[in-house]
Design a protein around this motif. Structure first.
Motif, PDB file in Angstrom:
ATOM      1  N   ARG A  54      94.467  61.208  81.461  1.00 35.70           N
ATOM      2  CA  ARG A  54      94.608  59.763  81.227  1.00 35.70           C
ATOM      3  C   ARG A  54      93.948  58.991  82.365  1.00 35.70           C
ATOM      4  O   ARG A  54      94.262  59.207  83.544  1.00 35.70           O
ATOM      5  N   LEU A  55      93.036  58.112  82.008  1.00 31.20           N
ATOM      6  CA  LEU A  55      92.348  57.260  82.977  1.00 31.20           C
ATOM      7  C   LEU A  55      92.585  55.807  82.604  1.00 31.20           C
ATOM      8  O   LEU A  55      92.242  55.377  81.494  1.00 31.20           O
ATOM      9  N   THR A  56      93.187  55.071  83.527  1.00 33.83           N
ATOM     10  CA  THR A  56      93.392  53.640  83.353  1.00 33.83           C
ATOM     11  C   THR A  56      92.495  52.891  84.317  1.00 33.83           C
ATOM     12  O   THR A  56      92.462  53.204  85.515  1.00 33.83           O
ATOM     13  N   VAL A  57      91.749  51.924  83.798  1.00 38.29           N
ATOM     14  CA  VAL A  57      90.745  51.208  84.592  1.00 38.29           C
ATOM     15  C   VAL A  57      90.911  49.714  84.400  1.00 38.29           C
ATOM     16  O   VAL A  57      91.264  49.251  83.307  1.00 38.29           O
ATOM     17  N   ALA A  58      90.633  48.954  85.460  1.00 36.37           N
ATOM     18  CA  ALA A  58      90.550  47.498  85.365  1.00 36.37           C
ATOM     19  C   ALA A  58      89.442  47.017  86.290  1.00 36.37           C
ATOM     20  O   ALA A  58      89.144  47.650  87.313  1.00 36.37           O
ATOM     21  N   GLY A  59      88.810  45.917  85.898  1.00 32.94           N
ATOM     22  CA  GLY A  59      87.817  45.296  86.766  1.00 32.94           C
ATOM     23  C   GLY A  59      86.386  45.723  86.535  1.00 32.94           C
ATOM     24  O   GLY A  59      85.526  45.453  87.388  1.00 32.94           O
ATOM     25  N   VAL A  60      86.084  46.360  85.376  1.00 33.54           N
ATOM     26  CA  VAL A  60      84.698  46.775  85.089  1.00 33.54           C
ATOM     27  C   VAL A  60      84.349  46.291  83.679  1.00 33.54           C
ATOM     28  O   VAL A  60      84.388  47.071  82.710  1.00 33.54           O
ATOM     29  N   PRO A  61      83.988  45.030  83.523  1.00 31.91           N
ATOM     30  CA  PRO A  61      83.707  44.493  82.185  1.00 31.91           C
ATOM     31  C   PRO A  61      82.582  45.252  81.480  1.00 31.91           C
ATOM     32  O   PRO A  61      81.512  45.459  82.035  1.00 31.91           O
ATOM     33  N   GLY A  62      82.865  45.676  80.253  1.00 32.88           N
ATOM     34  CA  GLY A  62      81.860  46.363  79.462  1.00 32.88           C
ATOM     35  C   GLY A  62      81.440  47.705  80.001  1.00 32.88           C
ATOM     36  O   GLY A  62      80.392  48.239  79.619  1.00 32.88           O
ATOM     37  N   GLY A  63      82.242  48.274  80.881  1.00 29.63           N
ATOM     38  CA  GLY A  63      81.869  49.517  81.537  1.00 29.63           C
ATOM     39  C   GLY A  63      81.974  50.728  80.636  1.00 29.63           C
ATOM     40  O   GLY A  63      82.498  50.673  79.519  1.00 29.63           O
ATOM     41  N   THR A  64      81.468  51.836  81.154  1.00 33.62           N
ATOM     42  CA  THR A  64      81.506  53.108  80.447  1.00 33.62           C
ATOM     43  C   THR A  64      82.286  54.117  81.272  1.00 33.62           C
ATOM     44  O   THR A  64      82.000  54.293  82.473  1.00 33.62           O
ATOM     45  N   VAL A  65      83.242  54.782  80.652  1.00 41.28           N
ATOM     46  CA  VAL A  65      84.015  55.841  81.295  1.00 41.28           C
ATOM     47  C   VAL A  65      83.372  57.186  80.968  1.00 41.28           C
ATOM     48  O   VAL A  65      83.059  57.463  79.801  1.00 41.28           O
ATOM     49  N   ARG A  66      83.194  58.012  81.971  1.00 34.18           N
ATOM     50  CA  ARG A  66      82.709  59.376  81.787  1.00 34.18           C
ATOM     51  C   ARG A  66      83.745  60.333  82.374  1.00 34.18           C
ATOM     52  O   ARG A  66      84.149  60.168  83.531  1.00 34.18           O
ATOM     53  N   LEU A  67      84.163  61.320  81.611  1.00 28.40           N
ATOM     54  CA  LEU A  67      85.035  62.373  82.118  1.00 28.40           C
ATOM     55  C   LEU A  67      84.210  63.644  82.204  1.00 28.40           C
ATOM     56  O   LEU A  67      83.614  64.089  81.220  1.00 28.40           O
ATOM     57  N   LEU A  68      84.168  64.232  83.411  1.00 24.82           N
ATOM     58  CA  LEU A  68      83.296  65.373  83.672  1.00 24.82           C
ATOM     59  C   LEU A  68      84.114  66.557  84.152  1.00 24.82           C
ATOM     60  O   LEU A  68      85.096  66.400  84.884  1.00 24.82           O
ATOM     61  N   THR A  69      83.675  67.753  83.756  1.00 27.45           N
ATOM     62  CA  THR A  69      84.319  68.994  84.168  1.00 27.45           C
ATOM     63  C   THR A  69      83.263  69.925  84.733  1.00 27.45           C
ATOM     64  O   THR A  69      82.114  69.540  84.925  1.00 27.45           O
TER      65      THR A  69
END
Length: 521
Positions: free
Chosen positions: A435-450
């Motif tokens: 679970r990743l919760t984010v704030a403060g990056v308008p229109g951003g992209t989340v990447r989960l890497l392993t």
């Protein structure tokens, strides 16, 4: 490493800051050049001046030591220097020469003789018992053989002509300089996440900000701690005391700028100085990394892919405690650093070796470079020197471009939970919710890497806040880390395009260290 994507002012910022990265470098062997002895005059309050000139050819020693005989009764030693800068063809290094000084204790590597260094940032300096030019250590001017040291880290094909002038001023010494070191504790919130910038410069090396301005900038940026890392000198350590406070922890440090890369010595005991006069082939770096650790500090290679002479990292990572993968506004240099760090992370996990946490810092020198852009968000037991350093060492940290960015990354499975830098032990095929919760990056992209690379990507809403949940297992991922990227630039110079349109993602807004997944029987 340096941004040029938000208008002409930041393009100038890129040029200015990268030129500063060239300023402090070093290593090498002594050259037998002798500065004529200066004798005391009959009148104790008069000055005695001597001048030496010389010429260095390409391939000159990394350091050139000029002996100065200092007699009894000297109140102050003052030095000025200059060198020629002939035109050179495009792509050919021109002349660049640093300067510093060692006292009567000698020039032995790591020895007690160091009295100051200003790289190529100043053309003159002075030292007395009571005060010294920033970058130099005040204290007694005792008799004996001192050495002015030149660091010709670039010599033009035509050679380098230098002139050094030394003035000895006689008279009664003033009162002793009394350093005021910062305390090792500030008023914290107990076990909590604390924000801090671990790579900052002042007028005590090649920065243009006074320490008071850096401290004010840290508070404006919403930071809880900073580390002072002036190049190759401990001279600023003794002035930070009055600038710290219950709201701001200030740790002494140093940026050690060798000919084969720069590294940060973080959290040094106040007044400790780390030598930089060696290359990777000299096998001296492990000795000085051990010195830092003995004092409880951290060893961190800085901006390892900076393209300028002497800046790229050549020492390997065996003796490091963390690595700076994000330096200033996001650029291709940082992209390369993160890629290398991720590959090393996967290899370390695969072979059961120690892994290196990632950190990010502003490396701010002067306006308009922004203190705290980026900075580290560290989970520490309290706002203390040991608490912050322990958190960084353990990888319980993530990197934010500013205090406007908020983030939380956890992995939950089999009734257990782990956060950044921690390990979740679960059966190999048990479901794990990341679970990743984010704030403060308008229109951003989340990447989960392993360790397999990117396994999940998701866009944030226009408001910049959101939660991403992704399910995996310990059999499929040995770690999970997160990146939060800004929208991809449109490729137009000067319109937020610091990376170019050829990359699939935009500049970094936040980057985490991994959460580890351990498969149990």
């Amino acid at each position: 490493m340096c941004e040029h994507g938000q208008g002409e002012s930041e393009e100038r910022n890129l040029v200015d800051r990268r030129s500063l990265l060239r300023a402090g470098v070093a290593t090498g062997a002594a050259t037998a050049l002798t500065l004529a002895a200066v004798s005391p005059t009959a009148a104790a309050d008069l000055d005695a001046t001597s001048v030496v000139t010389g010429r260095l050819q390409p391939g000159a020693a990394d350091f050139v030591y000029l002996p100065v005989e200092v007699p009894d009764g000297v109140r102050e030693i003052a030095v000025s220097y200059s060198y020629d800068r002939p035109p050179v063809p495009a792509g050919t290094p021109g002349n660049s020469c640093d300067i510093g000084i060692f006292d009567q204790h000698g020039i032995r590597l790591g020895g007690p003789g160091f009295r100051g260094w200003s790289g190529g940032f100043r053309s003159e300096f002075a030292i007395s018992r009571s005060q010294a030019t920033p970058g130099y250590l005040p204290g007694p001017v005792r008799p004996g053989t001192w050495h002015v040291v030149l660091g010709p880290y670039q010599v033009a094909p035509q050679g380098l002509d230098y002139r050094v002038e030394v003035t000895l001023r006689f008279g009664e010494p003033g009162p002793d300089f009394v350093p005021s070191y910062p305390p090792e504790r500030a008023r914290g919130r107990g076990r909590a996440w604390y924000r801090g910038d671990c790579h900052l410069h002042t007028v005590y090396s090649d920065g243009r900000r006074l320490p008071v301005e850096v401290a004010a900038g840290a508070r404006t940026a919403g930071l809880d701690f900073i580390v002072s890392t002036d190049h190759n000198t401990s001279a600023s350590h003794g002035v930070w005391g009055p600038l710290a406070g219950p709201d701001l922890l200030i740790l002494p440090g140093e940026e050690v700028t060798t000919r084969n890369g720069h590294w940060l010595a973080l959290g040094l005991p106040p007044g400790d100085w780390i030598d930089w006069r060696y290359r990777s082939r000299d096998d001296a770096y492990p000795r000085f990394s051990r010195q830092v650790r003995r004092g409880g500090g951290l060893v961190v290679p800085a901006h390892p892919y900076c393209p300028y002479i002497g800046c790229q990292w050549k020492f390997g990572y065996e003796d490091a405690d963390a690595v700076e993968v994000w330096n200033g506004p996001w650029t291709y240099d940082d992209e390369s650093a993160v890629d290398t760090w991720d590959a090393q992370l996967a290899a370390a996990v695969r072979h059961g070796r120690r892994w290196l946490p990632a950190i990010g810092n502003s490396d701010a020198h002067s306006v308009p470079q922004v203190i705290g852009a980026p900075h580290n968000v560290v989970l520490a037991e309290d706002l203390t020197r040991d608490g912050v350093l322990d958190g960084i060492r353990a990888g319980r940290s993530w990197i934010a471009e500013s205090s406007a960015v908020q983030l939380d990354l956890t992995a939950t499975g089999h009734g257990r939970r782990a956060g950044i830098g921690e390990r979740l032990a679960v059966p190999a095929d048990a479901p794990v919710d990341v679970r990743l919760t984010v704030a403060g990056v308008p229109g951003g992209t989340v990447r989960l890497l392993t360790d397999q690379g990117q396994l999940h990507q998701e866009s944030l809403p226009a408001a910049g806040s959101g939660t991403v949940v992704w399910r995996t297992t310990a059999s499929l991922a040995t770690y999970v880390r997160a990146e939060v990227r800004h929208p991809k630039p449109d490729g137009t110079p000067g319109k937020g395009n610091s990376m170019g349109a050829d990359l699939p993602w935009g500049p970094m807004a936040a980057l985490t260290n991994p959460v580890f997944l351990h498969a149990t029987e």
